[in-house]
Structures are given as structure tokens and as C-alpha cells.
Enzyme design. Structure first.
Site, PDB file in Angstrom:
ATOM      1  N   LEU A  22      35.504  43.847  41.618  1.00 55.90           N
ATOM      2  CA  LEU A  22      35.042  42.648  42.305  1.00 55.90           C
ATOM      3  C   LEU A  22      35.836  42.403  43.576  1.00 55.90           C
ATOM      4  O   LEU A  22      35.329  41.831  44.536  1.00 55.90           O
ATOM      5  CB  LEU A  22      35.146  41.427  41.386  1.00 55.90           C
ATOM      6  N   GLY A  23      37.083  42.796  43.596  1.00 58.40           N
ATOM      7  CA  GLY A  23      37.894  42.573  44.786  1.00 58.40           C
ATOM      8  C   GLY A  23      39.359  42.794  44.483  1.00 58.40           C
ATOM      9  O   GLY A  23      39.743  43.163  43.368  1.00 58.40           O
ATOM     10  N   GLY A  25      43.591  41.448  45.683  1.00 59.14           N
ATOM     11  CA  GLY A  25      44.464  40.489  46.345  1.00 59.14           C
ATOM     12  C   GLY A  25      45.895  40.881  46.125  1.00 59.14           C
ATOM     13  O   GLY A  25      46.194  41.925  45.520  1.00 59.14           O
ATOM     14  N   GLY A  26      46.801  40.056  46.610  1.00 58.69           N
ATOM     15  CA  GLY A  26      48.207  40.366  46.516  1.00 58.69           C
ATOM     16  C   GLY A  26      48.711  40.403  45.094  1.00 58.69           C
ATOM     17  O   GLY A  26      49.727  41.037  44.804  1.00 58.69           O
ATOM     18  N   MET A  27      48.041  39.705  44.164  1.00 62.63           N
ATOM     19  CA  MET A  27      48.496  39.694  42.789  1.00 62.63           C
ATOM     20  C   MET A  27      47.923  40.842  41.981  1.00 62.63           C
ATOM     21  O   MET A  27      48.390  41.134  40.890  1.00 62.63           O
ATOM     22  CB  MET A  27      48.112  38.369  42.122  1.00 62.63           C
ATOM     23  N   GLY A  28      46.899  41.517  42.485  1.00 62.35           N
ATOM     24  CA  GLY A  28      46.339  42.630  41.742  1.00 62.35           C
ATOM     25  C   GLY A  28      44.871  42.835  42.041  1.00 62.35           C
ATOM     26  O   GLY A  28      44.349  42.376  43.048  1.00 62.35           O
ATOM     27  N   VAL A  30      40.802  42.624  40.762  1.00 62.33           N
ATOM     28  CA  VAL A  30      39.882  41.877  39.907  1.00 62.33           C
ATOM     29  C   VAL A  30      38.688  42.764  39.589  1.00 62.33           C
ATOM     30  O   VAL A  30      38.019  43.275  40.494  1.00 62.33           O
ATOM     31  CB  VAL A  30      39.407  40.576  40.574  1.00 62.33           C
ATOM     32  N   LYS A  44      41.517  40.000  35.844  1.00 64.50           N
ATOM     33  CA  LYS A  44      42.535  40.183  36.879  1.00 64.50           C
ATOM     34  C   LYS A  44      43.677  41.004  36.296  1.00 64.50           C
ATOM     35  O   LYS A  44      44.337  40.582  35.363  1.00 64.50           O
ATOM     36  CB  LYS A  44      43.066  38.840  37.377  1.00 64.50           C
ATOM     37  N   ASP A 138      47.060  26.862  44.573  1.00 65.31           N
ATOM     38  CA  ASP A 138      46.384  27.502  45.707  1.00 65.31           C
ATOM     39  C   ASP A 138      44.939  27.029  45.835  1.00 65.31           C
ATOM     40  O   ASP A 138      44.011  27.828  45.952  1.00 65.31           O
ATOM     41  CB  ASP A 138      46.443  29.022  45.573  1.00 65.31           C
TER      42      ASP A 138
END
Length: 498
Positions: A22-23, A25-28, A30, A44, A138
């Protein structure tokens, strides 16, 4: 709509089958998954560098347990997690609907009942989240989704990196989307506790964005925006009536002066909804193929997350509107990552444009123009007749440096890079050719052909999004799309050997 899995991606996590990406980001990363009954979920998977921190795993476990107590009627329900898995992962409800950022970008600001509904929906979600003892941390337009039944707030209070609080002092940096960060988030005192009022401040900034398409402290850079948050009153032009008063209270500099989520919701429900002018949008009905999917991330424009230290903020006072390039350290920024959303193409054989042995034009197929990188300023669309439009695609692992054949001052090599904008999409500019998150791009097959029969490709920054075209502003930019499809593809026009 998800993208294909890559080599090395998990095919199963616990009781969930992994279907696609799905995408990131900085945390991992998804992933789209499904349970044994065929119900879709968003999973995630936490990045390895965070997973190695014992303190992170402990906090991950405690926050998951609290988040499970959040009523799911206005949030993405937390379905499960495995903090002990290598790496840890979190399973949440998959929300099929566009984000507030996407809606405002595509249809314009909201007014009347539509705006009131958004304000109430987010306040309702915060009331539920805070009631469970969870801080969102956030809240922003990209984390507000329009789903069947109303507004849902996602990505709250779980799997965020350690930040400066009295409990967690592993770093002196702060994580968040600067335009929506409360003043206390920039406080250098390690004893400062960032609590529920920070989410209320973000609510005010998000409602202002929904009503006007801009944030109340918008600056020319992330440090400039932070300084306005710390020192200037909010610009509430475009808001009026009781909602303006509530937003002003939410944006108070002192956390103690802001209402609680419950007080905010009660005040909103007491407000008589203003009529919407003829032609004004209403919240969109969910569709089968939304431009953004409900996973814990993915804003469109006003979602540029920036890692800022107090030192950088103070420096901005001396240098004015500083430019933060993506070459800055963003290791614990929720948008930073080492790979892009689409699956990478295999490394081509020698002698091709993708092997870095040929010069090429980057032809933008949908608009029949070529990308040009002027000696100064942003990349533009051109007719491709000058050397500023000639590039070499230099492989760097599975990624590429996009190097201009025209050197800069002092004969220095120039490469295409991403410059962040805290209140808009990322910009494409000339920068040095050092390998960094700013300069690495993925080039992925789009599956089509241009009008000359050449294969087309998507170009994406692994950390900051896909290269896109804005027809209204007539410019190229970089934007994370979540589940949306890129609207711009490139073909390569051979311009001879290097």
C-alpha cells in the site's frame, strides 16, 4: 489499490496473507493483507532500525494494548499486533476512502455543513483516542479519511519513533509534520511532556487547512514555519463565526489554554451549522478506487514530514527562510524510507539507457514535453532542445542518480534532487550528485507506451513520492500517492553515448 509485492517482502504475517504493497514511510512498509475470512486489513511492518530498540518494543506493546481500547466508530480499528516478531508489525482496519488532503487538493476547500462535519468528525475521533489514554502525535490532513459512515482518523499513537518527552529521551529530535506541530513540540527541555493538547493544536491546523487549503502558520521552509508557530499568532483569514473562535482557542500557544477534546466536541455540537453556498462541495462518498487508501500514512500535499531539532529552529531565526533539502538526516521521519512505492525493475543489461551508458531525454508522455533542469531554479517542462534537458541515468543499487550532462558552477556535477516544502508538494531542483535520499530515484515500468511506441516508466523518490505533473500550475513536483495511481509517465529518448 495495492502494488505488487517485491522480492523479500513477506507473504504471510501471523494469521494474515499479504496481498500487496500500500505504501511506505519512515516507520516501515504498509501492506494490504487479508484474514482467514477474506476481510482486508492494513499491516504496518516496522523498520529494522527501530525494531532493535528494546525501549521501542516495550512502548509498542503498551501502546497497542491501549489503542485496542479506542472505540472504532471514528478511527481505524486496531485489530492486532506482534511486538515480538522480527520485525514487529501492527494490523489495523483497512479504510477504503480518500484523505482530506486529497479531497481539498482535488476539489478545493470546504465550507458550510461539509466543513462542520469534518471538524466534528475529527474532534469525535480525538475524544475517543484520548479517552483510551492514547496521544495521536501526528494528526494531519493525510490521516483523516472519508469512509463509509463518515470521517475516520488513522495512524494514531502507535509505532511512532521515540521523541523528546520525559519518558522517552533517546533522541533530541522531534517527529511530525511541522505545520501541525504544537509549540511544546519544539521545547528543548527534556522534562517537557507532550500530551493531549498537542493533538488539539493539530486539530485547529487541520480544520484551517480544510477550510482554506493552507495552514495557519505557513512559512517558506520548515524552520520558518516552526518559528511562526512559536512566536506568531495564527493567520485565520478565511474562517469566521464560532468555528474561527474554536480554531483560535485550539491554536493557543500555551497547552493549558486549549480545550480538551471533549470540550471541543461539546462546543462544536452546540454550533449551528452555517449553510453551504451553492456549488460548494460536500464530503465525498467513498468509491471503489479512491485516490488514497486507508493505511497508517499517505497524505497528498500538506503531508511533508520534516525532522527538525531545536538548534535548526533557532538557526532559522538568523538565516531567515532556510531551505531544508532532503539530504538532511531523516532517519526517524515517518516519510523517510529507502525504497519507493512501485516495484523496482530488474537491472538492465549493459549498453542501455538504464545502464548509464547513454544520454537521454526524460520525455513526459502525458503532456508531450521533456524534463529540463536549469542551472538555477526548479525543474521545468521544455521542448528538449537544449543541453539542460539531457541526462544520464546512473545506477546505484536498484535506484538511480539522474545526472544532468550540463555541469554547474566550477564544473561540478549536477543531479536531480528533491527539495521539501512543508506546506506543499516536494520540488525537483538541481543538487550535488552525492548519493542520498534526496537524489536516489526508482524507475519502474508503467506498462504502457508513448505516442512513438517507446516503453513508459514511473519515476519516484523512495523517500518522498512519485514525480507528477500539475496541469494548473504547469510544473513538475514530487508527491506521495498512497494508493493513488501516478498521473505522469516518462519515456526515454536516446541522445547518444556518454
Amino acid at each position: 489499490m495495492s502494488r505488487p509485492l517485491r522480492p523479500g517482502d513477506p507473504r504471510r504475517l501471523g494469521g494474515y496473507e499479504v496481498l500487496g504493497r500500500l505504501g511506505e514511510g519512515g516507520m516501515g512498509t504498509v501492506f494490504l493483507g487479508q484474514d482467514a475470512q477474506g476481510h482486508q486489513v492494513a499491516i504496518k511492518v516496522v523498520r529494522a532500525e527501530f525494531a532493535t530498540e528494546d525501549e521501542y518494543r516495550r512502548r509498542f506493546r503498551s501502546e497497542v494494548n491501549r489503542a485496542k481500547q479506542v472505540p472504532p466508530f471514528s478511527t481505524a480499528e486496531v485489530l492486532g499486533a506482534d511486538p515480538d516478531h522480527d520485525p514487529p508489525y501492527l494490523v489495523v482496519e483497512y479504510v477504503d476512502g480518500p484523505s482530506l488532503a486529497t479531497v481539498v487538493r482535488d476539489k478545493g476547500p470546504m465550507t458550510g455543513a461539509a466543513l462542520q462535519s469534518v471538524a466534528v468528525g475529527i474532534a469525535t475521533a480525538l475524544t475517543a483516542i484520548h479517552g483510551a489514554g492514547v496521544i495521536h502525535r501526528d494528526l494531519k490532513p493525510g490521516n483523516v479519511l472519508f469512509a463509509l459512515g463518515g470521517v475516520k482518523v488513522i495512524d494514531f499513537g502507535i509505532a511512532q519513533p521515540l521523541e523528546l518527552t520525559s519518558q522517552h529521551t533517546a533522541t533530541n529530535h522531534m517527529v511530525g509534520t511541522v505545520a501541525y506541530m504544537a509549540p511544546e513540540r519544539f521545547e528543548p527541555d527534556a522534562r517537557t511532556i507532550v500530551g493531549f493538547p498537542a493533538d488539539i493544536f493539530a486539530w485547529g491546523a487541520v480544520v484551517m487547512y480544510a477550510a482554506t487549503g493552507r495552514t495557519p502558520f505557513a512559512g517558506e521552509s520548515a524552520p520558518a514555519t516552526a518559528m511562526r508557530i512559536l512566536t506568531q499568532p495564527p493567520d485565520l483569514t478565511g474562517l469566521d463565526g464560532p468555528l474561527r473562535d474554536l480554531v483560535a482557542r485550539a491554536l493557543a500557544k500555551r497547552a493549558a489554554d486549549r480545550p480538551t477534546a471533549r470540550e471541543l466536541l461539546d462546543a462544536l455540537l452546540a454550533v449551528q451549522t452555517p449553510p453551504a453556498p451553492t456549488g460548494t462541495q460536500t464530503p465525498p462518498a467513498p468509491t471503489g478506487t479512491p485516490p488514497a487508501a486507508g493505511q497508517p500514512s499517505r497524505p497528498a500535499r500538506n503531508r511533508r514530514r520534516v525532522l527538525i531539532s531545536v538548534t535548526a529552529v533557532l538557526a532559522a531565526l538568523g538565516i531567515g527562510a532556510a531551505i531544508i533539502l532532503a539530504t538532511a538526516h531523516r532517519g526517524d521521519s515517518p516519510t523517510a524510507s529507502s525504497s519507493a512505492s512501485p516495484a523496482p525493475v530488474a537491472m538492465p543489461s549493459k549498453g542501455t539507457i538504464l545502464a548509464g551508458t547513454r544520454h537521454t531525454l526524460l520525455h513526459m508522455s502525458e503532456i508531450d514535453r521533456d524534463l529540463e533542469l536549469p542551472l538555477d531554479g526548479e525543474a521545468v517542462a521544455s521542448d528538449g532542445t537544449g543541453q539542460e534537458a539531457f541526462f544520464t541515468l546512473v545506477p546505484s543499487g536498484v535506484d538511480y542518480l539522474i545526472k544532468s550532462v550540463l555541469p554547474g558552477p566550477d564544473n561540478a556535477e549536477r543531479c536531480l534532487g528533491v527539495r521539501l516544502d512543508p506546506d506543499g508538494p516536494g520540488e525537483l531542483v538541481a543538487t550535488t550528485c552525492a548519493v542520498s535520499k534526496a537524489t536516489l530515484f526508482q524507475i519502474d515500468k508503467a506498462g504502457g507506451k508513448d505516442d512513438k511506441g517507446r516503453a513508459t516508466y514511473f519515476i519516484a523518490s523512495g523517500s518522498y513520492g512519485v514525480v507528477q505533473w500539475d496541469e494548473t500550475e504547469r510544473k513538475v513536483y514530487v508527491e506521495e500517492l498512497g494508493d493513488g495511481e501516478p498521473g505522469l509517465s516518462f519515456s526515454f529518448v536516446d541522445r547518444g553515448p556518454v
